[in-house]
Design a protein around this motif. Structure first.
Motif, PDB file in Angstrom:
ATOM      1  N   MET A   1     -40.466  16.299 -52.219  1.00  0.00           N
ATOM      2  CA  MET A   1     -39.560  15.139 -52.404  1.00  0.00           C
ATOM      3  C   MET A   1     -39.634  14.419 -51.101  1.00  0.00           C
ATOM      4  N   ARG A   2     -39.830  13.110 -51.088  1.00  0.00           N
ATOM      5  CA  ARG A   2     -39.718  12.227 -50.145  1.00  0.00           C
ATOM      6  C   ARG A   2     -38.440  11.353 -49.903  1.00  0.00           C
ATOM      7  N   THR A   3     -37.975  11.351 -48.733  1.00  0.00           N
ATOM      8  CA  THR A   3     -36.937  10.326 -48.416  1.00  0.00           C
ATOM      9  C   THR A   3     -37.160   9.274 -47.358  1.00  0.00           C
ATOM     10  N   LEU A   4     -37.158   8.130 -47.646  1.00  0.00           N
ATOM     11  CA  LEU A   4     -37.256   6.796 -46.570  1.00  0.00           C
ATOM     12  C   LEU A   4     -35.951   6.498 -46.216  1.00  0.00           C
ATOM     13  N   TYR A   5     -35.785   6.439 -44.881  1.00  0.00           N
ATOM     14  CA  TYR A   5     -34.611   5.991 -44.244  1.00  0.00           C
ATOM     15  C   TYR A   5     -35.006   4.591 -43.451  1.00  0.00           C
ATOM     16  N   THR A   6     -34.352   3.575 -44.051  1.00  0.00           N
ATOM     17  CA  THR A   6     -34.466   2.135 -43.433  1.00  0.00           C
ATOM     18  C   THR A   6     -33.441   1.687 -42.815  1.00  0.00           C
ATOM     19  N   ASN A   7     -33.621   0.421 -42.143  1.00  0.00           N
ATOM     20  CA  ASN A   7     -32.683  -0.251 -41.583  1.00  0.00           C
ATOM     21  C   ASN A   7     -31.892   0.417 -40.455  1.00  0.00           C
ATOM     22  N   GLY A   8     -32.475   1.091 -39.594  1.00  0.00           N
ATOM     23  CA  GLY A   8     -31.959   1.879 -38.516  1.00  0.00           C
ATOM     24  C   GLY A   8     -32.480   1.592 -37.137  1.00  0.00           C
ATOM     25  N   ILE A   9     -31.838   1.926 -36.077  1.00  0.00           N
ATOM     26  CA  ILE A   9     -32.411   1.751 -34.851  1.00  0.00           C
ATOM     27  C   ILE A   9     -32.831   3.210 -34.223  1.00  0.00           C
ATOM     28  N   VAL A  10     -34.041   3.374 -34.526  1.00  0.00           N
ATOM     29  CA  VAL A  10     -34.263   4.695 -34.406  1.00  0.00           C
ATOM     30  C   VAL A  10     -35.080   5.195 -32.967  1.00  0.00           C
ATOM     31  N   PHE A  11     -34.300   5.820 -32.421  1.00  0.00           N
ATOM     32  CA  PHE A  11     -34.984   6.271 -30.720  1.00  0.00           C
ATOM     33  C   PHE A  11     -35.968   7.645 -31.038  1.00  0.00           C
ATOM     34  N   THR A  12     -36.980   7.425 -30.844  1.00  0.00           N
ATOM     35  CA  THR A  12     -38.174   8.374 -31.148  1.00  0.00           C
ATOM     36  C   THR A  12     -37.968   9.457 -30.026  1.00  0.00           C
ATOM     37  N   ALA A  13     -37.639   9.132 -28.807  1.00  0.00           N
ATOM     38  CA  ALA A  13     -37.830  10.008 -27.401  1.00  0.00           C
ATOM     39  C   ALA A  13     -39.421  10.389 -27.603  1.00  0.00           C
ATOM     40  N   THR A  14     -40.215   9.548 -27.812  1.00  0.00           N
ATOM     41  CA  THR A  14     -41.827   9.827 -27.837  1.00  0.00           C
ATOM     42  C   THR A  14     -42.463   9.276 -26.661  1.00  0.00           C
ATOM     43  N   GLY A  15     -42.141   8.512 -26.050  1.00  0.00           N
ATOM     44  CA  GLY A  15     -42.701   7.576 -24.801  1.00  0.00           C
ATOM     45  C   GLY A  15     -42.009   7.931 -23.709  1.00  0.00           C
ATOM     46  N   PRO A  16     -42.280   6.947 -22.778  1.00  0.00           N
ATOM     47  CA  PRO A  16     -41.944   7.172 -21.287  1.00  0.00           C
ATOM     48  C   PRO A  16     -40.385   6.425 -21.298  1.00  0.00           C
ATOM     49  N   HIS A  17     -39.634   7.057 -20.647  1.00  0.00           N
ATOM     50  CA  HIS A  17     -38.188   6.917 -20.464  1.00  0.00           C
ATOM     51  C   HIS A  17     -37.672   6.664 -19.065  1.00  0.00           C
ATOM     52  N   ALA A  18     -38.390   5.838 -18.306  1.00  0.00           N
ATOM     53  CA  ALA A  18     -37.692   5.593 -17.226  1.00  0.00           C
ATOM     54  C   ALA A  18     -37.460   6.987 -16.318  1.00  0.00           C
ATOM     55  N   ALA A  19     -38.374   7.915 -16.122  1.00  0.00           N
ATOM     56  CA  ALA A  19     -38.370   9.116 -15.373  1.00  0.00           C
ATOM     57  C   ALA A  19     -38.341   8.811 -14.146  1.00  0.00           C
ATOM     58  N   GLY A  20     -37.138   8.977 -13.296  1.00  0.00           N
ATOM     59  CA  GLY A  20     -37.236   8.780 -12.085  1.00  0.00           C
ATOM     60  C   GLY A  20     -36.713   7.569 -11.578  1.00  0.00           C
ATOM     61  N   LEU A  21     -36.389   6.530 -12.661  1.00  0.00           N
ATOM     62  CA  LEU A  21     -36.112   5.223 -12.160  1.00  0.00           C
ATOM     63  C   LEU A  21     -34.775   4.814 -12.465  1.00  0.00           C
TER      64      LEU A  21
END
Length: 562
Positions: A1-21
Motif C-alpha cells: 500500500m502506498r500513501t502520498l503526503y502532499t502540501n507540506g513543508i518537508v525538512f529532509t535533513a539530507t543536505g548541508p545544514h550550516a554546520a559550524g556557521l
C-alpha cells in the motif's frame, strides 16, 4: 500500500545544514520538499508534488498535510525509558521552589494515598533548599512514618528519610561502595544522602526488587505514549539492565513484534572490585546483543553497546574536575584509567559501541585516553561509533581530540536551561562557568553532535529541548537571561542533530534520520514551520502526527489532516 503526503513543508535533513556557521550571512538554507510517498514502511520518494504523485501511482491513499511542517522522526539519543515512565508517576519536584513547597508535596502524596508504602519523588534541585543541606531530618519532618526516596534532578544521588535508610539497612557502620558515598553527619551517622554508586548499586536494586513486572510494563507503555506524543520515534536507552531487556521483550510480544518507537540500548557496566568482574559484564552485553539480534527484531530493539559512568555530576561536586570546586573540595572519578581501559578495549574488540559518561574536564581526559587505548590495542576500524555523554566542562584541546578520534559528542540542551544553573555555577565558582556546555565548539572542530534529553533527569519533550539548543534560554522560565548564547546552535542544525546525527550516533544512519528513498518511514509532523520564525515559537508549536515505520503512533490532528 502506498500513501502520498502532499502540501507540506518537508525538512529532509539530507543536505548541508550550516554546520559550524553561526551568523545569518553564512547560513545555508535547509532543503525542503513538498511531498513524499511511503510504501511498506519506507520512504519511496521525496520531492515536488507532481513527481511525488506520479511515484505514488493510481490507487494510493493521499494525505493533505495542510501546510504543516514535517521532519524525520526525532531520536532521543540518550534517555532512560523505564525510569522516565516510572518518574511520570512520582511526586514531581523539579519546579518546587522552596523546601516548604517540597515538603508539602510529599505530605500531599500521603494524604492522596494513605496506603502508599513508599513516597517516591523525582527531580529535586539543590536551589530549592535555600542553602540548607539535604538531610533525612528534613524529610522526616514531612513524612516520618514510611520510606521516602527522592531522585535528584540529575539522578546521581538519592535523598532519603530515616525510614528509607532503615529499609536499606544503612547505618553509620555501612561502608561506602566503590565509586560512591553515603553522606554522613559529624558523628558519622548516615545523613540521608546517597551519592553515585551508593544510589545506583544500593537504592536502584532495592526499589527494583520492590516493583513487579506489571509495574515495569506500565512504566514502559507510559514512556512510549508520552514520547510518541512528543514526536519521538526512536530512543537510545543509556542504562539497560536485565529488568529493562525483559520489559522490552515483553513489549515486543504485546505489540505484535514491533514497538511504538525504536529502542537501542547500552548495557550499564557497574564498577566492581576486579577487572575480571568488570569484563564479565562486557561479555554479558555481547551475549545479550547476539541473542536479541538472533530474534529478528533488530529494526525495533537492539542492544548496541555499553555505558560506563566515568564520573559524577557538578551539582553534587562528584564530577571529576582538574581543579577544586568553589569550596576547595575535589572528587576523583568513579572509573580510573586502570579499571576503565580493559573494559573499553574489550567492548571495542567485541564490536560494541562504548558510551562514556564524562561531565568533568578530568573525566573527559580519562574517557579519551581509554578510547585511544582501545585503538592502540585493537587496531584501526571503520565501524567504530563511540560516544562521550554530556561533556558539560571540557578543555579546548579535548574538544579537538574528540573530533580527531571520530567520537560522537552526545549532549543534552535541557541540562543547560538557565532555570537549573544557579547551583551548577556556584559549585564551580570561577571562569570555568564561561565555557559551560560548549556545543558549537564540537561542530566547529568537525565532530558529530547528537542531542537528547537524558530523561528523566530533564523533561522528555523534544520541542523545549530544541528551544534551549537554539537559544540557550530557559524553557522553564523564558524570561531568564540566556546561558552563554554564543554556544547556541543554528536551529536547522539542531533539527539535524536530533534526527540525522542522532541516527548516526547509534549506527542507524543508513536507515533512519532522513526523509529519503529507502529509509524507514519514521517522521514527525509539527503544526508550524519552526524555521519560519524566531526559535521562541518552538514553545508554542505542537506535534500533530508521529509515524513510525509508516504506522501512526500518535495523532492530534484527526480534523486537520485528511
Amino acid at each position: 500500500m502506498r500513501t502520498l503526503y502532499t502540501n507540506g513543508i518537508v525538512f529532509t535533513a539530507t543536505g548541508p545544514h550550516a554546520a559550524g556557521l553561526h551568523n545569518e550571512a553564512d547560513a545555508v538554507e535547509p532543503p525542503t520538499v513538498e511531498a513524499f510517498v511511503v510504501e511498506n514502511g519506507r520512504f519511496l520518494f521525496a520531492g515536488d508534488t507532481a513527481p511525488a504523485a506520479q511515484a505514488a501511482g493510481d490507487g494510493a491513499t493521499t494525505v493533505d498535510l495542510g501546510g504543516a511542517f514535517v521532519l524525520p522522526g526525532i531520536i532521543d539519543a540518550h534517555t532512560h525509558l523505564l525510569m522516565t515512565g516510572q518518574a511520570l508517576g512520582k511526586v514531581q519536584l523539579r519546579d518546587a521552589e522552596t523546601l516548604a513547597d517540597l515538603q508539602e508535596r510529599l505530605r500531599q502524596a500521603v494524604r492522596d494515598n494513605p496506603a502508599l508504602p513508599r513516597v517516591l519523588g523525582s527531580g529535586w534541585l539543590h536551589s530549592a533548599l535555600g542553602g540548607a543541606e539535604p538531610t533525612r531530618d528534613l524529610l522526616d519532618a514531612a513524612v516520618p512514618d514510611r520510606p521516602v526516596y527522592l531522585d535528584s534532578n540529575d539522578l546521581h544521588s538519592v535523598w532519603v528519610n530515616s525510614a528509607a535508610l532503615a529499609e536499606l539497612g544503612i547505618d553509620g557502620s555501612t561502608p561506602d561502595p566503590l565509586g560512591g558515598r553515603i553522606g554522613r553527619g559529624s558523628s558519622g551517622t548516615a545523613d540521608g544522602m546517597l551519592y553515585e554508586t551508593a544510589a545506583v548499586q544500593i537504592v536502584w536494586p532495592a526499589l527494583a526488587n520492590a516493583a513487579r513486572d506489571e509495574d515495569r510494563d506500565a512504566w514502559l507503555e507510559a514512556a512510549f505514549a508520552h514520547y510518541a506524543a512528543a514526536g519521538v520515534t526512536g530512543a537510545v536507552d543509556m542504562a539497560v539492565g536485565d529488568d529493562d531487556v525483559a520489559a522490552f521483550t515483553r513489549a515486543l510480544v504485546r505489540h505484535g513484534g514491533t514497538l511504538p518507537l525504536r529502542v537501542k540500548g547500552h548495557w550499564l557496566i557497574h564498577r566492581r572490585d576486579s577487572t575480571e568482574e568488570n569484563l564479565a559484564q562486557v561479555a554479558r552485553a555481547q551475549e545479550l546483543a547476539a541473542e536479541l539480534a538472533a530474534n529478528g527484531t533488530a529494526a525495533w530493539l537492539q542492544l548496541c553497546g555499553i555505558k560506563v559512568i566515568v564520573d559524577g555530576v557538578i551539582d553534587s561536586c562528584t564530577a571529576a574536575m582538574k581543579e577544586p570546586y568553589a569550596d576547595g573540595s575535589t572528587s576523583g572519578p568513579i572509573w580510573d584509567r586502570e579499571a576503565l581501559f580493559p573494559v573499553v578495549a574489550a567492548a571495542d574488540a567485541a564490536g560494541l559501541q562504548v558510551a562514556l559518561h564524562a561531565i568533568g574536564d578530568e573525566a573527559s581526559d580519562i574517557a579519551l585516553d581509554a578510547l585511544e587505548h582501545a585503538v592502540r590495542v585493537n587496531g584501526p576500524a571503520d565501524t567504530r561509533r563511540h560516544r562521550i555523554e554530556h561533556l558539560e566542562t571540557v578543555t579546548e584541546a579535548n574538544v579537538q581530540r574528540l573530533a580527531d578520534l571520530g567520537v560522537v559528542a552526545s549532549v543534552q540542551p535541557v541540562h543547560a536551561d538557565p532555570a537549573i544553573q544557579d547551583n551548577w555555577r556556584a559549585m564551580l565558582g570561577d571562569d570555568r562557568t564561561e565555557r559551560a556546555y560548549p556545543w558549537t565548539e564540537f561542530s566547529e572542530a568537525g565532530a558529530v553532535l547528537a542531542i537528547s534529553t537524558d530523561a528523566p533527569t530533564a523533561p522528555y519533550q523534544a520541542l523545549p529541548n530544541l528551544y534551549v539548543a537554539a537559544t540557550r534560554k530557559s524553557a522553564m522560565d523564558p524570561e531568564l537571561v540566556a546561558n552563554l548564547p554564543r554556544y547556541a546552535m543554528d536551529l536547522a542544525d539542531a533539527l539535524c542533530h536530533a534526527t540525522r546525527d542522532a541516527a548516526y550516533s547509534c549506527r542507524a544512519e543508513a536507515s533512519l534520520g532522513q526523509i529519503r528513498p529507502g529509509h524507514l518511514a519514521d517522521f514527525t509532523v509539527l503544526a508550524a514551520d519552526p524555521l519560519a520564525g524566531p526559535a521562541e515559537d518552538l514553545l508554542a508549536n505542537s506535534v500533530l502526527l508521529t509515524v513510525t515505520g509508516g504506522r501512526t503512533v500518535f495523532s492530534a490532528a484527526a480534523d486537520t489532516l485528511s
